[in-house]
Enzyme design. Structure first.
Site, PDB file in Angstrom:
ATOM      1  N   ASP A 174      -0.093  -8.630  -1.554  1.00 53.84           N
ATOM      2  CA  ASP A 174       1.074  -7.763  -1.381  1.00 53.84           C
ATOM      3  C   ASP A 174       0.647  -6.321  -1.130  1.00 53.84           C
ATOM      4  O   ASP A 174       1.224  -5.638  -0.284  1.00 53.84           O
ATOM      5  CB  ASP A 174       1.996  -7.834  -2.596  1.00 53.84           C
ATOM      6  N   SER A 193       7.859  -9.585  -1.781  1.00 52.26           N
ATOM      7  CA  SER A 193       6.954  -8.546  -2.276  1.00 52.26           C
ATOM      8  C   SER A 193       7.297  -8.180  -3.726  1.00 52.26           C
ATOM      9  O   SER A 193       6.432  -8.166  -4.610  1.00 52.26           O
ATOM     10  CB  SER A 193       7.067  -7.312  -1.359  1.00 52.26           C
TER      11      SER A 193
HETATM   12  N1  URA Z   1       9.258  -2.391  -2.709  1.00 50.34           N
HETATM   13  C1  URA Z   1       8.298  -3.330  -2.776  1.00 50.34           C
HETATM   14  O1  URA Z   1       7.659  -3.502  -3.819  1.00 50.34           O
HETATM   15  N2  URA Z   1       8.056  -4.068  -1.693  1.00 50.34           N
HETATM   16  C2  URA Z   1       8.719  -3.922  -0.551  1.00 50.34           C
HETATM   17  O2  URA Z   1       8.448  -4.641   0.386  1.00 50.34           O
HETATM   18  C3  URA Z   1       9.719  -2.931  -0.477  1.00 50.34           C
HETATM   19  C4  URA Z   1       9.966  -2.184  -1.576  1.00 50.34           C
END
Ligand code: URA
Ligand code: CA
Length: 433
Positions: free
Chosen positions: A161, A183
């Site tokens: 991520d 995410s």
């Molecule tokens: N916050 C996150 O952690 N991920 C995203 O993709 C967008 C906002």
């Protein structure tokens, strides 16, 4: 398997298999798949979307890309809260002691991060002596003993991520519901909670500007969580103006103390009771949301919530006397008021701009290396729907520099007055489960 075939499939609107999603995430994390192929896939997902099964597989592949926190030695059902981010959001500081005071274990891992104000850890560090440098064993012992502890993030959680988010940031592929949902959920799941309560913000100061978008994101995350077997609910709350009155680190600690005493701003109190009752219910400490809410109200009334905050501060080396003597918190040298130029009602507040003003005073980090001034910030005297008379203070600026024309200008621009009566804004727009 070839990455080019996976990109082509998604480009043409087809569904990716579990194996294809895992192949991509593994290959991208370990460097076998280059950024240009990953960006092409992100753009294909941006246009073609992903179904619920693909979103869940993407989430789990990202969870499996790194370490996972093991909270199994903590007694009880662990419930975590996540906010999609707003301005002056003091909820975490209030919710921790509040739900811990009715027996819900709060095992909080927090970062510092970038933003208008510091993260939860920065805010807590405005309490003299308070520290989060505790071992994992100590962290678990404290949660079992006191029901609450906060530790700095350690380990390598969801590296896939981290890499993908940075890539999306520079390839115009952040605003995609499947990508945002997976995410956020991957980070929450890797952090080990059994149940998740999401606070999805909507409005001018939020990531999701419209209620429709916020609802879509909330639904996407709730479905992922529930498919994976982590009970998840989402509250959609308003971020057309800052939450509560205080924006700043020590100022928000003071606001949290006031709220735990039952003397906090109405909107912050209401959001904490709403989120908190969902947490208590998911942790099975109450049979209904209503019962949970009454437990929390009683805990504030009896002083048990405040007592829990003191125990928590002491257990991590902090001086708990700040709770009864908030004047011991770091104080800024100067105070300036922004006053109304005419009679009327507050019609709009640009939460985002007010957040930037707080950051210009030094309350937040622009870069990872920035230094935070814990004492500075903004305290609102008025919110949307409030009446003001000429010369009356709309807000107070707490600053350590004497010349703040830039901050004042920004704040002036961020507040719009009306000659006609304006209704207050609704705080909770929806609950998704
Ligand atoms: N916050 C996150 O952690 N991920 C995203 O993709 C967008 C906002
Ligand atoms: Ca606040």
């Amino acid at each position: 398997m070839r990455m080019v075939d996976i990109i082509e499939k998604k480009r043409d609107g087809m569904e990716l298999s579990t194996e294809e999603i895992q192949f991509f995430i593994n290959g991208y994390t370990n460097g076998d798949i280059p950024d240009y192929q990953a960006s092409a896939l992100m753009m294909a997902i941006y246009f073609q979307g992903m179904n619920e099964r693909e979103r869940t597989d993407l989430t789990m592949a990202m969870v499996d890309s790194g370490d996972k926190v093991d909270l199994s030695k903590i007694d009880g059902i662990k419930v975590d809260k996540h906010s999609t981010g707003g301005v002056g959001d003091t909820t975490t500081l209030v919710l921790g002691p509040l739900v811990a005071s009715v027996g819900v274990p709060v095992a909080k891992m927090s970062g510092r991060g970038l933003g208008h104000t510091g993260g939860t850890i920065d805010k807590l560090e405005s309490i003299s002596g308070f520290h989060v440098e505790i071992s994992n064993d100590e962290f678990i012992r404290l949660v079992n003993e006191n029901k609450m502890a906060v530790v700095g993030q350690s380990g390598n959680l969801t590296p896939a991520d981290k890499k993908l988010y940075a890539l999306r940031d520079v390839t115009a592929t952040v605003p995609s519901i499947p990508l945002i949902a997976s995410s956020i959920m991957s980070k929450k799941i890797a952090a080990g909670a059994d149940c998740i309560v999401l606070d999805v913000k909507t409005g001018s100061g939020a990531f999701m500007k419209t209620l429709e978008e916020a609802r879509e994101l909330a639904q996407a995350m709730v479905r992922i969580g529930n498919r994976i077997g982590r009970n998840t609910i989402a509250i959609i709350s308003d971020m057309n103006q800052p939450l509560g009155l205080a924006i700043g680190n020590a100022l928000e600690v003071k606001e949290a103390i006031d709220t735990l005493k039952g003397e906090g701003p109405k909107d912050l109190t209401e959001l904490c009771l709403s989120l908190g009752s969902q947490m208590v219910y998911l942790a099975k400490k109450a049979d209904s949301i209503e019962e949970a809410r009454n437990m929390l109200i009683e805990s504030i009334r009896s002083g048990r919530a405040l007592e829990k905050f003191k125990t928590f501060i002491t257990s991590q080396g902090g001086d708990a006397s700040v709770v009864d003597h908030p004047e011991k918190l770091p104080q800024a040298k100067y105070r300036f008021d922004l006053t109304a130029e005419e009679d009327g009602w507050i019609a709009a507040m640009d939460a985002e701009k007010i957040g930037v003003a707080a950051m210009l005073l030094g309350a937040g980090r622009a870069t990872k290396e920035s230094f935070i001034d814990l004492s500075v910030g903004i305290v609102l005297r008025k919110k949307i729907g409030d009446k003001v008379t000429k010369g009356e203070s709309i807000l107070t600026i707490h600053s350590n520099r004497e010349k703040i024309d830039d901050v004042k200008q920004l704040l002036k621009e961020s507040i719009i007055q009306s000659k006609e009566k304006i209704e207050p804004v609704k705080l909770i727009h929806d609950i998704i489960n």
